[in-house]
Motif scaffolding. Structure first.
Motif, PDB file in Angstrom:
ATOM      1  N   ILE A  37      -2.065   8.823 -17.843  1.00 51.73           N
ATOM      2  CA  ILE A  37      -2.416   7.819 -16.837  1.00 51.73           C
ATOM      3  C   ILE A  37      -1.505   8.051 -15.630  1.00 51.73           C
ATOM      4  N   GLY A  38      -2.101   8.240 -14.465  1.00 50.48           N
ATOM      5  CA  GLY A  38      -1.300   8.505 -13.272  1.00 50.48           C
ATOM      6  C   GLY A  38      -0.883   7.229 -12.566  1.00 50.48           C
ATOM      7  N   LYS A  39       0.077   7.360 -11.672  1.00 51.45           N
ATOM      8  CA  LYS A  39       0.540   6.198 -10.896  1.00 51.45           C
ATOM      9  C   LYS A  39      -0.585   5.632 -10.034  1.00 51.45           C
ATOM     10  N   GLN A  40      -1.452   6.518  -9.526  1.00 51.91           N
ATOM     11  CA  GLN A  40      -2.576   6.038  -8.723  1.00 51.91           C
ATOM     12  C   GLN A  40      -3.565   5.268  -9.589  1.00 51.91           C
ATOM     13  N   ASP A  41      -3.744   5.695 -10.843  1.00 51.01           N
ATOM     14  CA  ASP A  41      -4.590   4.942 -11.776  1.00 51.01           C
ATOM     15  C   ASP A  41      -4.083   3.511 -11.893  1.00 51.01           C
ATOM     16  N   MET A  42      -2.767   3.372 -12.079  1.00 55.76           N
ATOM     17  CA  MET A  42      -2.190   2.048 -12.250  1.00 55.76           C
ATOM     18  C   MET A  42      -2.342   1.215 -10.985  1.00 55.76           C
ATOM     19  N   LYS A  43      -2.176   1.840  -9.838  1.00 60.46           N
ATOM     20  CA  LYS A  43      -2.332   1.095  -8.581  1.00 60.46           C
ATOM     21  C   LYS A  43      -3.755   0.567  -8.438  1.00 60.46           C
ATOM     22  N   GLN A  44      -4.738   1.332  -8.888  1.00 61.73           N
ATOM     23  CA  GLN A  44      -6.118   0.856  -8.828  1.00 61.73           C
ATOM     24  C   GLN A  44      -6.334  -0.326  -9.775  1.00 61.73           C
ATOM     25  N   LEU A  45      -5.731  -0.258 -10.957  1.00 66.50           N
ATOM     26  CA  LEU A  45      -5.855  -1.374 -11.893  1.00 66.50           C
ATOM     27  C   LEU A  45      -5.215  -2.636 -11.323  1.00 66.50           C
ATOM     28  N   PHE A  46      -4.041  -2.497 -10.725  1.00 66.16           N
ATOM     29  CA  PHE A  46      -3.367  -3.662 -10.157  1.00 66.16           C
ATOM     30  C   PHE A  46      -4.085  -4.181  -8.915  1.00 66.16           C
ATOM     31  N   GLU A  47      -4.753  -3.290  -8.202  1.00 64.35           N
ATOM     32  CA  GLU A  47      -5.537  -3.740  -7.046  1.00 64.35           C
ATOM     33  C   GLU A  47      -6.703  -4.613  -7.502  1.00 64.35           C
ATOM     34  N   ALA A  48      -7.312  -4.227  -8.641  1.00 64.57           N
ATOM     35  CA  ALA A  48      -8.384  -5.052  -9.197  1.00 64.57           C
ATOM     36  C   ALA A  48      -7.848  -6.426  -9.587  1.00 64.57           C
ATOM     37  N   ALA A  49      -6.673  -6.446 -10.215  1.00 65.45           N
ATOM     38  CA  ALA A  49      -6.051  -7.722 -10.584  1.00 65.45           C
ATOM     39  C   ALA A  49      -5.714  -8.535  -9.343  1.00 65.45           C
ATOM     40  N   ARG A  50      -5.267  -7.873  -8.319  1.00 62.47           N
ATOM     41  CA  ARG A  50      -4.859  -8.536  -7.073  1.00 62.47           C
ATOM     42  C   ARG A  50      -5.989  -9.358  -6.466  1.00 62.47           C
ATOM     43  N   TRP A  51      -7.218  -8.896  -6.639  1.00 67.59           N
ATOM     44  CA  TRP A  51      -8.357  -9.563  -6.022  1.00 67.59           C
ATOM     45  C   TRP A  51      -9.082 -10.520  -6.961  1.00 67.59           C
ATOM     46  N   ALA A  52      -8.428 -10.887  -8.047  1.00 63.85           N
ATOM     47  CA  ALA A  52      -8.990 -11.907  -8.931  1.00 63.85           C
ATOM     48  C   ALA A  52      -8.882 -13.283  -8.280  1.00 63.85           C
ATOM     49  N   ALA A  53      -9.763 -14.179  -8.680  1.00 64.33           N
ATOM     50  CA  ALA A  53      -9.678 -15.565  -8.214  1.00 64.33           C
ATOM     51  C   ALA A  53      -8.473 -16.249  -8.850  1.00 64.33           C
ATOM     52  N   SER A  54      -7.871 -17.186  -8.108  1.00 68.42           N
ATOM     53  CA  SER A  54      -6.777 -17.983  -8.678  1.00 68.42           C
ATOM     54  C   SER A  54      -6.736 -19.339  -7.977  1.00 68.42           C
ATOM     55  N   CYS A  55      -6.196 -20.322  -8.677  1.00 67.42           N
ATOM     56  CA  CYS A  55      -6.107 -21.675  -8.139  1.00 67.42           C
ATOM     57  C   CYS A  55      -5.302 -21.678  -6.845  1.00 67.42           C
ATOM     58  N   ASN A  56      -5.915 -22.149  -5.765  1.00 66.02           N
ATOM     59  CA  ASN A  56      -5.277 -22.212  -4.453  1.00 66.02           C
ATOM     60  C   ASN A  56      -4.748 -20.857  -3.978  1.00 66.02           C
ATOM     61  N   ASN A  57      -5.278 -19.790  -4.545  1.00 68.81           N
ATOM     62  CA  ASN A  57      -4.848 -18.433  -4.201  1.00 68.81           C
ATOM     63  C   ASN A  57      -3.348 -18.229  -4.431  1.00 68.81           C
ATOM     64  N   TRP A  58      -2.799 -18.885  -5.477  1.00 73.98           N
ATOM     65  CA  TRP A  58      -1.368 -18.752  -5.762  1.00 73.98           C
ATOM     66  C   TRP A  58      -1.033 -17.445  -6.464  1.00 73.98           C
ATOM     67  N   GLN A  59      -2.016 -16.812  -7.101  1.00 74.12           N
ATOM     68  CA  GLN A  59      -1.815 -15.502  -7.736  1.00 74.12           C
ATOM     69  C   GLN A  59      -0.550 -15.488  -8.607  1.00 74.12           C
ATOM     70  N   PRO A  60      -0.544 -16.262  -9.707  1.00 72.77           N
ATOM     71  CA  PRO A  60       0.673 -16.421 -10.501  1.00 72.77           C
ATOM     72  C   PRO A  60       0.960 -15.274 -11.468  1.00 72.77           C
ATOM     73  N   TRP A  61       0.103 -14.264 -11.507  1.00 69.43           N
ATOM     74  CA  TRP A  61       0.277 -13.165 -12.453  1.00 69.43           C
ATOM     75  C   TRP A  61       1.429 -12.239 -12.040  1.00 69.43           C
ATOM     76  N   ARG A  62       2.091 -11.679 -13.058  1.00 69.40           N
ATOM     77  CA  ARG A  62       3.136 -10.682 -12.868  1.00 69.40           C
ATOM     78  C   ARG A  62       3.008  -9.649 -13.988  1.00 69.40           C
ATOM     79  N   PHE A  63       3.399  -8.403 -13.707  1.00 69.38           N
ATOM     80  CA  PHE A  63       3.270  -7.327 -14.689  1.00 69.38           C
ATOM     81  C   PHE A  63       4.510  -6.439 -14.678  1.00 69.38           C
ATOM     82  N   ILE A  64       4.919  -5.997 -15.857  1.00 72.12           N
ATOM     83  CA  ILE A  64       5.948  -4.967 -16.008  1.00 72.12           C
ATOM     84  C   ILE A  64       5.331  -3.875 -16.871  1.00 72.12           C
ATOM     85  N   TYR A  65       5.474  -2.619 -16.465  1.00 68.25           N
ATOM     86  CA  TYR A  65       4.864  -1.534 -17.213  1.00 68.25           C
ATOM     87  C   TYR A  65       5.780  -0.317 -17.234  1.00 68.25           C
TER      88      TYR A  65
END
Length: 203
Positions: A37-65
């Motif tokens: 899995i390349g670093k660019q692969d991971m950036k694409q996955l996190f970009e998908a997560a970034r554009w998820a809906a969230s309450c008041n657009n607070w985006q409370p998710w965090r990831f360590i990998y």
């Protein structure tokens, strides 16, 4: 056709109503291709997560990998329970998901876990589109992980995730897990969770 390709075909959801192809094909393997899995692969996955809906657009998710061979990967692996350690080192990437417990004004964010789930849903579909599998795990020591990664107060680890391209050899798994890998997928019927007008109403 390889053994794994046959398993992938057998894992396609036996749906009662037509759904999006990537959702039908998604499942959670315990073996993965050796393709990194390349670093660019991971950036694409996190970009998908970034554009998820969230309450008041607070985006409370965090990831360590961490990538296999790196310190972060080993730290995450050491936090997994014994069962998940028996197979998770097949994955080229391990990840922990977390959420911010408070709203910007300091109140409990009742919706944070829901929003993390939406982000992971986005990530899972994006991964499936790229031929990448995500295996979500509840079995890990979140308290240990909080200490190991020096997580600041107000954030809470929720799940661990093994990430890798679909593929791999079943022989890498213990015999009991080889059987599980080939077992039929099951889901409860819609009538058990979707009710019209009244709770437990059968449609």
């Amino acid at each position: 056709m390889t053994e794994y390709e046959q398993i992938a075909l057998d894992k396609i959801a036996d749906h009662e109503h037509e759904i999006y192809a990537l959702l039908k094909q998604r499942y959670s393997p315990r073996v993965f291709s050796e393709e990194p899995i390349g670093k660019q692969d991971m950036k694409q996955l996190f970009e998908a997560a970034r554009w998820a809906a969230s309450c008041n657009n607070w985006q409370p998710w965090r990831f360590i990998y961490g990538f296999k061979g790196e310190d972060g990967y080993d730290k995450i692996y050491d936090c997994l329970d014994e069962f998940n350690q028996s197979w998770a080192d097949n994955a080229p990437v391990l990840m922990l998901t977390a959420y911010k417990e408070k709203t910007p004004d300091g109140k409990d964010n009742f919706h944070a876990l829901h929003d993390l789930g939406l982000a992971m849903g986005n990530m899972t579909v994006q991964a499936q589109y790229k031929g990448i599998a995500l295996h979500h795990m509840a079995g890990f020591d979140w308290k240990k992980a909080q200490e190991v990664f020096d997580v600041p107060e107000g954030y809470h680890f929720s799940t661990a995730v093994a990430i890798g391209y679909f593929g791999g050899e079943l022989e890498k798994l213990p015999e009991d897990l080889q059987e599980q890998e080939q077992s039929e997928r099951e889901r409860i019927p819609q009538t058990d969770f979707a009710f019209e007008n009244n709770w437990n109403a059968k449609v």
